[in-house]
Design a protein around this motif. Sequence first.
Motif, mmCIF file in Angstrom:
data_model
loop_
_atom_site.group_PDB
_atom_site.id
_atom_site.type_symbol
_atom_site.label_atom_id
_atom_site.label_comp_id
_atom_site.label_asym_id
_atom_site.label_seq_id
_atom_site.Cartn_x
_atom_site.Cartn_y
_atom_site.Cartn_z
ATOM 1 N N GLU A 118 0.834 -1.215 0.000
ATOM 2 C CA GLU A 118 0.000 0.000 0.000
ATOM 3 C C GLU A 118 0.865 1.260 0.000
ATOM 4 O O GLU A 118 0.336 2.358 0.191
ATOM 5 N N HIS A 142 -3.073 2.289 7.801
ATOM 6 C CA HIS A 142 -4.174 1.516 7.211
ATOM 7 C C HIS A 142 -4.444 0.342 8.147
ATOM 8 O O HIS A 142 -3.508 -0.370 8.534
ATOM 9 N N GLN A 144 -7.862 -2.565 9.596
ATOM 10 C CA GLN A 144 -9.112 -3.214 9.197
ATOM 11 C C GLN A 144 -9.995 -3.469 10.425
ATOM 12 O O GLN A 144 -10.215 -4.626 10.810
ATOM 13 N N HIS A 214 -13.346 -3.228 3.183
ATOM 14 C CA HIS A 214 -11.918 -3.488 3.291
ATOM 15 C C HIS A 214 -11.329 -2.964 4.605
ATOM 16 O O HIS A 214 -10.893 -3.741 5.445
HETATM 17 ZN ZN ZN Z 1 -5.947 -3.848 3.809
#
Ligand code: ZN
Length: 273
Positions: A118, A142, A144, A214
């Motif tokens: 990412e 990032h 989840q 996501h």
């Molecule tokens: Zn992810």
Amino acid sequence: MIEPPYPVLEELIGYVGEAGHRLAEIDASEGAAGNISVYLGWDINPASSFPHSEEIVLPTIVEELEGKSFIVTGSGRRLREIHQNPGANLGIVTINEGGRTGTLFTSSQRLFQRVTSEFNSHLAVHRDQIARSGTNFHALIHAQPLHLVYLSHIPRYQDTGYFSRHTLRWQPESIVNLPEGIAFLPFMLPGSDDLMAATVCAMRDHKIVVWAKHGVMARSGASVKKACDVIEYAETGARYEYLNLTNHGLAEGLEAAEIRMICAAFGIQQTIF
Ligand SMILES: [Zn+2]
């Protein structure tokens, strides 16, 4: 923005480890899910802790960031393990002349081949935020988080206004911490240029964006732990909302008038309620 004297690299890496550990505690980072990057706009010397170096091609040309550095998680590594062994899980990328390539500094403990997949989205958001605010520090995470992602699967939550109103109505602090609300983006292929471009845009007006079905990306210009806090505040709101969904919607939540009263008392500018 961080004022000198600047924190040393080891201290900042310690905070990345603490953030990674906390994200795992709140069920926002199962397995190797999630990634963290931190922009450092001052001179650092990574070679003492990260003696190995190699050239990498950057996902975007960032000529204006020449000489600047990023702490980046390694692809496939677990955020929860960073604090136990930073060298195994983190690399330092310093931008080379011209901004097309960087030097990736790693430790002898390194357990990854490449930096996070990412990194394209991270670098694009960092670049945009640095250009707009002139900050010398910027942290991106990032993750989840279970309840935020669950809500993003429900059609009526797939809208920035609806998502924000229903997750920020459970605690008086929510609107104080997230007065911009929570940006919602429809599902896009993970790691894609579309997701990258939409995230850059959404992060201009928000500290956190939900990537439908996501995860989330959150930012802070003050510390990596504050970026982690942003995720925790949003996830707590989503957890309340989930509780209410599973309890036949019995709870009222704070009313819009009550939230506006909080905003008036604390001088909070917001357009959500
Ligand atoms: Zn992810």
